[in-house]
Design a protein around this motif. Structure first.
Motif, short mmCIF file in Angstrom:
data_model
loop_
_atom_site.label_atom_id
_atom_site.label_comp_id
_atom_site.label_asym_id
_atom_site.label_seq_id
_atom_site.Cartn_x
_atom_site.Cartn_y
_atom_site.Cartn_z
N MET A 130 40.36 -43.73 -37.41
CA MET A 130 41.22 -42.79 -36.70
C MET A 130 40.58 -41.40 -36.61
SD MET A 130 44.08 -44.25 -35.65
CE MET A 130 43.01 -45.64 -35.21
N VAL A 131 39.89 -41.00 -37.68
CA VAL A 131 39.22 -39.70 -37.66
C VAL A 131 38.13 -39.70 -36.59
CG1 VAL A 131 37.77 -38.12 -39.00
CG2 VAL A 131 39.72 -39.22 -40.08
N ALA A 132 37.37 -40.80 -36.51
CA ALA A 132 36.34 -40.90 -35.48
C ALA A 132 36.95 -40.86 -34.09
CB ALA A 132 35.54 -42.19 -35.67
N ALA A 169 47.98 -39.50 -42.15
CA ALA A 169 47.96 -38.34 -41.26
C ALA A 169 46.96 -38.48 -40.11
CB ALA A 169 47.70 -37.07 -42.05
N PRO A 170 45.78 -39.11 -40.29
CA PRO A 170 44.88 -39.27 -39.14
C PRO A 170 45.52 -40.01 -37.97
CG PRO A 170 43.66 -39.63 -41.16
CD PRO A 170 45.11 -39.52 -41.55
N LEU A 171 46.45 -40.91 -38.25
CA LEU A 171 47.16 -41.59 -37.17
C LEU A 171 47.99 -40.59 -36.38
CD1 LEU A 171 48.22 -44.06 -35.63
CD2 LEU A 171 49.89 -44.40 -37.47
N ALA A 172 48.67 -39.69 -37.06
CA ALA A 172 49.46 -38.66 -36.38
C ALA A 172 48.56 -37.74 -35.56
CB ALA A 172 50.26 -37.84 -37.41
N VAL A 173 47.37 -37.43 -36.08
CA VAL A 173 46.43 -36.58 -35.34
C VAL A 173 46.02 -37.27 -34.04
CG1 VAL A 173 44.13 -35.56 -35.38
CG2 VAL A 173 45.58 -35.43 -37.41
N VAL A 174 45.72 -38.56 -34.12
CA VAL A 174 45.31 -39.30 -32.92
C VAL A 174 46.43 -39.34 -31.89
CG1 VAL A 174 44.75 -41.62 -32.06
CG2 VAL A 174 43.51 -40.67 -34.02
N ALA A 176 48.87 -37.15 -31.51
CA ALA A 176 49.02 -35.81 -30.93
C ALA A 176 47.91 -35.53 -29.92
CB ALA A 176 49.01 -34.77 -32.04
N LEU A 177 46.68 -35.91 -30.25
CA LEU A 177 45.55 -35.69 -29.34
C LEU A 177 45.67 -36.59 -28.11
CD1 LEU A 177 42.58 -35.34 -31.86
CD2 LEU A 177 43.64 -33.54 -30.49
N TRP A 178 46.18 -37.78 -28.29
CA TRP A 178 46.41 -38.67 -27.14
C TRP A 178 47.40 -38.01 -26.18
CZ3 TRP A 178 49.65 -43.80 -27.34
CH2 TRP A 178 49.63 -44.41 -26.07
N ALA A 179 48.47 -37.43 -26.74
CA ALA A 179 49.45 -36.75 -25.89
C ALA A 179 48.82 -35.57 -25.15
CB ALA A 179 50.63 -36.27 -26.74
N ILE A 180 48.00 -34.79 -25.84
CA ILE A 180 47.35 -33.64 -25.20
C ILE A 180 46.38 -34.10 -24.12
CG2 ILE A 180 45.82 -31.67 -25.59
CD1 ILE A 180 47.04 -31.46 -28.40
N ASP A 181 45.61 -35.14 -24.41
CA ASP A 181 44.67 -35.66 -23.41
C ASP A 181 45.41 -36.21 -22.20
OD1 ASP A 181 41.97 -36.40 -22.55
OD2 ASP A 181 42.63 -38.46 -22.88
N ALA A 182 46.54 -36.87 -22.44
CA ALA A 182 47.34 -37.39 -21.33
C ALA A 182 47.92 -36.25 -20.49
CB ALA A 182 48.45 -38.29 -21.86
N LEU A 183 48.30 -35.16 -21.14
CA LEU A 183 48.77 -33.98 -20.40
C LEU A 183 47.64 -33.42 -19.54
CD1 LEU A 183 50.87 -32.21 -23.18
CD2 LEU A 183 51.75 -32.97 -20.96
N VAL A 324 55.74 -29.32 -44.50
CA VAL A 324 54.42 -29.63 -43.96
C VAL A 324 53.39 -29.48 -45.08
CG1 VAL A 324 52.67 -29.10 -42.23
CG2 VAL A 324 55.09 -28.81 -41.67
N TRP A 325 52.62 -30.56 -45.32
CA TRP A 325 51.64 -30.53 -46.38
C TRP A 325 50.25 -30.31 -45.82
CZ3 TRP A 325 55.26 -29.72 -49.32
CH2 TRP A 325 56.32 -30.60 -49.57
N SER A 326 49.33 -29.89 -46.68
CA SER A 326 47.98 -29.52 -46.24
C SER A 326 47.26 -30.68 -45.55
CB SER A 326 47.16 -29.04 -47.44
OG SER A 326 47.15 -30.01 -48.48
N TYR A 327 47.44 -31.92 -46.05
CA TYR A 327 46.72 -33.04 -45.44
C TYR A 327 47.24 -33.38 -44.04
CZ TYR A 327 50.70 -35.80 -47.21
OH TYR A 327 51.96 -36.27 -47.46
N GLU A 328 48.39 -32.81 -43.66
CA GLU A 328 48.89 -33.02 -42.31
C GLU A 328 48.27 -32.06 -41.30
OE1 GLU A 328 53.33 -34.85 -42.98
OE2 GLU A 328 53.10 -32.70 -43.27
N ALA A 329 47.42 -31.15 -41.79
CA ALA A 329 46.71 -30.22 -40.90
C ALA A 329 45.46 -30.86 -40.32
CB ALA A 329 46.33 -28.96 -41.66
N GLY A 330 45.30 -32.18 -40.54
CA GLY A 330 44.14 -32.87 -40.00
C GLY A 330 44.11 -32.79 -38.50
#
Length: 330
Positions: A130-132, A169-174, A176-183, A324-330
Motif C-alpha cells: 500500500m505504501v508503494a 493506515a496505509p490503506l486509508a492513505v491509498v 484518500a489519494l485515490w479520491a484526490i487522483d479521481a478528482l 488522530v494518531w501520529s501513524y495516521e499522518a501517513g
C-alpha cells in the motif's frame, strides 16, 4: 530519450521536464545531490521498520485486535464487548473492543484461519505494498517522478510506523489519494467509491464527504453514500443480524475513549488532542479551536483548485480531528 539539463550548482547533468529532480541540490554549504537524498531516504525507511522486530514481544501490537475481529465476524461476539473480550482471553489475546464498523472485520476473516504471527507478517507485506501504491498515486497526482515519490513514501516514517504496530493506515492513505487522483481526472464515480470506502475510519472519511458537499460534487457524494449504505447492510450481517449495531459499537468503545486518549497521549497530533493534554484547559476549548481552524479554511477550500483543496482537507483532518494518531499522518 529523456532531455538533460546541466546542474549548475553540482556540475551534474540532471533530467529536465517531466523527469526533473524537483528538490534543490544545495542548501547553503551542504551539497544535496539526488544520490545522497535517495540514500538518506533508504536509511530512514530501514530505521523506521526496525521496531517491527519487537512485535512478537508486544503481543503483535494492534494486529491481535484485527485477528480477533476476523475470528468473531458474523457472530454476536464481534460487537458485544463482553463476549468479544471473553473470546480474546480464550485465545490468549488482550481484551479490546472492536472499534471499526463490523463490515470491516470481514477483511480479516481469512487471516483468522492462520497463526497470529504469520498473519501479522502477511498484513505487514500488504501494507508495504500500500505504501508503494501511495507513491505511485503521488506521482500521478503531482506529476513527479515515480521513482522519487515511491522512495519518498517509504521514507515517510508515519506510514511505516503503522505497519510496525499491525495497523492499516496505509490503506486509508491509498483511499484518500485515490479520491484526490479521481478528482484530478474528474471521475465522479471513483471519487465516491474511494470516499465511501474511507468511511471504514469515520474520523478520516467524514471530512472528505464534507468536502464533496462544499464543492457540490453531488454525483460523487451520492455514490459515497451508496457505499456507506452498503457497508451498513454488510455490517448487519457481520454483527449477527443486529440492525442496531451502532448502539452496541458505541456502548463498547465509549467507556474506553478517555482512557484511550490518555494511553495514546504520546501519539496524538491533532489540535484538540494536543490542547486537551494541557492541565486546566476546559474540555470544550480544544474543539472550539478545531472548529475555528475549519471556518478559516472554508474560503480556500471552495476557491482553490480541486486537487490542492482536497489535499488540504486531508491535512485539516489531521489538524482538527478529535482522535488522530501520529501513524495516521501517513
Amino acid at each position: 530519450m529523456q532531455a538533460l539539463s546541466a546542474g549548475s550548482e553540482q556540475g551534474l547533468e540532471l533530467p529536465s521536464g517531466r523527469y526533473a529532480w524537483p528538490l534543490r541540490t544545495r542548501l547553503w554549504l551542504v551539497s544535496l545531490p539526488p544520490q545522497r537524498i535517495r540514500l538518506w531516504w533508504f536509511a530512514l525507511a530501514v530505521v523506521a521498520l526496525l521496531p517491527i522486530a519487537n512485535a512478537v514481544n508486544n503481543g503483535w501490537g494492534d494486529w491481535s485486535a484485527f485477528w480477533a475481529a476476523g475470528g468473531t465476524v458474523g457472530s454476536s461476539s464481534l460487537m458485544d464487548s463482553r463476549l468479544h473480550a471473553a473470546w480474546q482471553v480464550a485465545h490468549a489475546l488482550p481484551g479490546d473492543p472492536w472499534r471499526y464498523p463490523p463490515a470491516f472485520a470481514y477483511l480479516f476473516w481469512p487471516a483468522s484461519a492462520l497463526p497470529v504471527g504469520l498473519s501479522f507478517a502477511i498484513n505487514a507485506g500488504l501494507m508495504l505494498a500500500m505504501v508503494a501504491l501511495a507513491g505511485v498515486l503521488l506521482s500521478r497526482i503531482f506529476d513527479l517522478q515515480r521513482d522519487m515519490t515511491v522512495r519518498l513514501a517509504f521514507a515517510w516514517t508515519p506510514a511505516l510506523a503503522a505497519i510496525n504496530m499491525g495497523q492499516n493506515a496505509p490503506l486509508a492513505v491509498v483511499l484518500a489519494l485515490w479520491a484526490i487522483d479521481a478528482l484530478r481526472r474528474d471521475s465522479q464515480i471513483e471519487v465516491g467509491l474511494a470516499s465511501g470506502l474511507l468511511m471504514y475510519k469515520p474520523t478520516l472519511g467524514l471530512p472528505l464527504l464534507g468536502f464533496l458537499v462544499l464543492r457540490r460534487r453531488w454525483r460523487s457524494l451520492s455514490t459515497a453514500l451508496a457505499v456507506v449504505a452498503a457497508g451498513y447492510l454488510l455490517s448487519v450481517a457481520a454483527a449477527a443480524g443486529d440492525w442496531l449495531w451502532p448502539v452496541a459499537w458505541w456502548d463498547g468503545i465509549q467507556p474506553l475513549l478517555s482512557g484511550d486518549l490518555v494511553f495514546n497521549a504520546d501519539k496524538t497530533i491533532s489540535l484538540p488532542g494536543l490542547l486537551g493534554r494541557v492541565p486546566g484547559v476546559p474540555s470544550w476549548l480544544p474543539y472550539v479551536g478545531g472548529a475555528a481552524v475549519v471556518l478559516l479554511a472554508l474560503r480556500g477550500l471552495v476557491r482553490a483548485p480541486v486537487v490542492e483543496a482536497a489535499s488540504a482537507v486531508c491535512l485539516l483532518t489531521l489538524v482538527v480531528g478529535p482522535r488522530v494518531w501520529s501513524y495516521e499522518a501517513g
